[in-house]
Design an enzyme around this catalytic site. Structure first.
Site, short mmCIF file in Angstrom:
data_model
loop_
_atom_site.label_atom_id
_atom_site.label_comp_id
_atom_site.label_asym_id
_atom_site.label_seq_id
_atom_site.Cartn_x
_atom_site.Cartn_y
_atom_site.Cartn_z
N MET A 12 0.88 -1.16 0.00
CA MET A 12 0.00 0.00 0.00
C MET A 12 0.92 1.21 0.00
O MET A 12 1.80 1.34 0.85
CB MET A 12 -0.89 0.01 1.25
CG MET A 12 -1.86 1.18 1.27
SD MET A 12 -3.05 1.13 -0.10
CE MET A 12 -4.36 0.15 0.62
N GLY A 39 3.58 -1.83 -5.30
CA GLY A 39 4.45 -3.01 -5.22
C GLY A 39 4.63 -3.51 -6.65
O GLY A 39 3.65 -3.58 -7.41
N ASN A 181 16.26 -1.45 -16.69
CA ASN A 181 16.57 -0.17 -17.33
C ASN A 181 18.10 -0.01 -17.39
O ASN A 181 18.85 -0.83 -16.87
CB ASN A 181 15.85 1.00 -16.65
CG ASN A 181 16.31 1.24 -15.22
OD1 ASN A 181 17.44 0.91 -14.85
ND2 ASN A 181 15.44 1.80 -14.41
N LYS A 223 11.82 7.31 -22.70
CA LYS A 223 11.21 7.76 -23.96
C LYS A 223 11.96 7.29 -25.21
O LYS A 223 11.43 7.33 -26.32
CB LYS A 223 11.03 9.28 -23.96
CG LYS A 223 12.30 10.10 -23.90
CD LYS A 223 11.89 11.57 -24.05
CE LYS A 223 13.04 12.50 -24.23
NZ LYS A 223 13.90 12.78 -23.13
N GLY A 225 12.60 4.24 -25.75
CA GLY A 225 12.08 2.91 -26.09
C GLY A 225 12.87 1.79 -25.45
O GLY A 225 13.20 1.85 -24.26
N ASP A 252 6.91 -1.35 -14.88
CA ASP A 252 6.02 -2.45 -14.47
C ASP A 252 4.99 -2.74 -15.57
O ASP A 252 4.67 -3.91 -15.82
CB ASP A 252 5.29 -2.10 -13.16
CG ASP A 252 6.24 -2.07 -11.98
OD1 ASP A 252 7.32 -2.70 -12.07
OD2 ASP A 252 5.91 -1.44 -10.96
N ARG A 285 -0.84 8.84 -18.01
CA ARG A 285 -1.82 8.87 -16.93
C ARG A 285 -1.13 8.87 -15.57
O ARG A 285 -0.01 8.37 -15.46
CB ARG A 285 -2.72 7.63 -17.00
CG ARG A 285 -3.40 7.47 -18.32
CD ARG A 285 -4.06 6.12 -18.33
NE ARG A 285 -4.73 5.87 -19.58
CZ ARG A 285 -5.19 4.69 -19.95
NH1 ARG A 285 -5.05 3.65 -19.15
NH2 ARG A 285 -5.78 4.55 -21.10
N SER A 291 -2.93 3.36 -14.04
CA SER A 291 -2.53 3.86 -15.36
C SER A 291 -2.36 2.74 -16.39
O SER A 291 -2.09 3.00 -17.55
CB SER A 291 -1.23 4.66 -15.24
OG SER A 291 -0.15 3.78 -14.99
P1 ATP Z 1 9.83 3.29 -13.67
O1 ATP Z 1 10.85 2.94 -12.62
O2 ATP Z 1 9.45 4.75 -13.71
O3 ATP Z 1 8.64 2.40 -13.71
P2 ATP Z 1 11.78 2.23 -15.51
O4 ATP Z 1 13.04 3.03 -15.33
O5 ATP Z 1 11.71 0.86 -14.96
O6 ATP Z 1 10.52 3.10 -15.08
P3 ATP Z 1 11.64 3.16 -18.23
O7 ATP Z 1 12.76 2.73 -19.08
O8 ATP Z 1 11.62 4.57 -17.75
O9 ATP Z 1 11.45 2.10 -17.06
O10 ATP Z 1 10.26 2.95 -19.02
C1 ATP Z 1 9.80 1.67 -19.42
C2 ATP Z 1 9.15 1.77 -20.79
O11 ATP Z 1 8.05 2.69 -20.71
C3 ATP Z 1 10.05 2.34 -21.88
O12 ATP Z 1 10.89 1.34 -22.42
C4 ATP Z 1 9.01 2.85 -22.85
O13 ATP Z 1 8.45 1.76 -23.57
C5 ATP Z 1 7.95 3.43 -21.93
N1 ATP Z 1 8.18 4.84 -21.61
C6 ATP Z 1 8.72 5.36 -20.48
N2 ATP Z 1 8.79 6.70 -20.52
C7 ATP Z 1 8.26 7.06 -21.73
C8 ATP Z 1 8.03 8.33 -22.39
N3 ATP Z 1 8.35 9.48 -21.82
N4 ATP Z 1 7.47 8.28 -23.62
C9 ATP Z 1 7.12 7.13 -24.22
N5 ATP Z 1 7.31 5.90 -23.65
C10 ATP Z 1 7.87 5.87 -22.41
#
Ligand code: ATP
EC number: 2.7.1.15
Length: 302
Positions: A12, A39, A181, A223, A225, A252, A285, A291
């Protein structure tokens, strides 16, 4: 069509908003308190289920009011909770988040998530075609036991090693698909990577980490990809241009969507394009769980 089994954390998130953060020892009056289901395990299961996958979440809740609320929420998302346990030994996992002046502080108490055990995952009826998903908010030996079971059943294993922590080669070898990431990849490979690093360098580092010839490593780049290393093959999935309002839970959403596609026997490249599109919708969102898009919403942008 296979099932998605997620063994992971359920929290939560309690969010307090204020004009400014209190100093040490100080009390400030806030504006609002908000409660969000969170989570990584729960978020990924919600994403997979909303996208149409038959989804089971394996985890632990405390016998308390947060546990009851989370159970009701997850059940309402169509997730099978038959392997969810309630424990009197700990409180439900909770994150205390303070948001002030666009900055946040977070204290996470793992609580019942720390008690998800190898026994909890040993009863899961995984079969060939299923996808077993986990992250690093439950004990690592539990994840290893879960993946060993998945391997024995010829199910696909998908690991999202977040929050990053070092882990042994034995667990990495049990992974078919690693999703992380660039910061997490750099941490695990012992080098620094940022989102401005070139694709060739990121793929090079991913190749150093690859534990076996068939392993797929998907590096999410916000962003920009995704970059994928699938066995010996490498390819980019370009980011989609959208107006992001809140990227919480984007990773996630990506993991849950990818698992849902793989359980549906969709080929990797198509599955990655779908997950990339799903995550790009989620960033438009607010919040994490709320979202997550539906399959129809993703189909509409592809
Ligand atoms: P978080 O910890 O915020 O959940 P993360 O660091 O694990 O994110 P990111 O690489 O930031 O993961 O994002 C995961 C995926 O979400 C990206 O590979 C892409 O597909 C999509 N994404 C994230 N940010 C954007 C953006 N600004 N525009 C378009 N797609 C996005």
């Amino acid at each position: 069509m296979g099932r998605v089994y997620v063994a992971g954390s359920i929290n939560m998130d309690v969010v307090a908003t204020a004009d400014r953060h209190p100093k040490v020892g100080e009390t400030v009056a806030g504006q609002q308190v908000l409660y969000f289901p969170g989570g990584k395990g729960a978020n990924q299961a919600v994403a997979a289920s909303r996208l149409g996958a038959r989804t089971t979440l394996i985890g632990r809740l405390g016998k308390d009011s947060f546990g009851a609320e989370l159970k009701a929420f997850l059940g309402g998302q169509g997730i099978d909770l038959g392997y969810l346990q309630e424990t009197a030994q700990a409180h439900t996992g909770t994150a205390i988040i303070t948001v002030a002046a666009a900055d946040n502080t977070i204290v996470v108490i793992p609580g019942s998530n720390a008690l998800v055990s190898a026994d909890d995952v040993s009863v899961v009826p995984l079969v060939k075609g299923d996808v077993a998903v986990s992250q690093f908010e439950i004990p690592l030996p539990t994840i290893a036991a879960f993946f060993r079971r998945a391997r024995a059943a010829e199910a696909t294993t998908l690991l999202n090693p977040a929050p990053a922590q070092k882990f042994g080669r034995e667990l990495l070898e049990l992974v078919d698909i690693l999703v992380l990431n660039e910061t997490e990849l750099g941490f695990l490979a012992g080098t620094e990577l940022s989102d401005s690093d070139e694709a060739v360098r990121i793929i090079d580092v991913a190749r150093q980490l690859q534990a076996h010839a068939d392993q797929t490593i998907c590096v999410t780049l916000g962003k920009r990809g995704v970059l994928a290393l699938a066995g010996q093959e490498e390819f980019p999935v370009p980011g989609r241009v959208v107006k992001a309002v809140d990227t919480t839970g984007a990773g996630d959403c990506f993991v849950g969507a990818l698992a849902a596609q793989l359980a549906d026997e969709v080929p990797l490249r198509t599955a990655l394009a779908f997950a990339n599109a799903a995550a790009s919708i989620s960033v438009q969102r607010m919040g994490a769980g709320p979202s997550m898009p539906t399959a129809a919403e993703v189909a509409a942008v592809l």
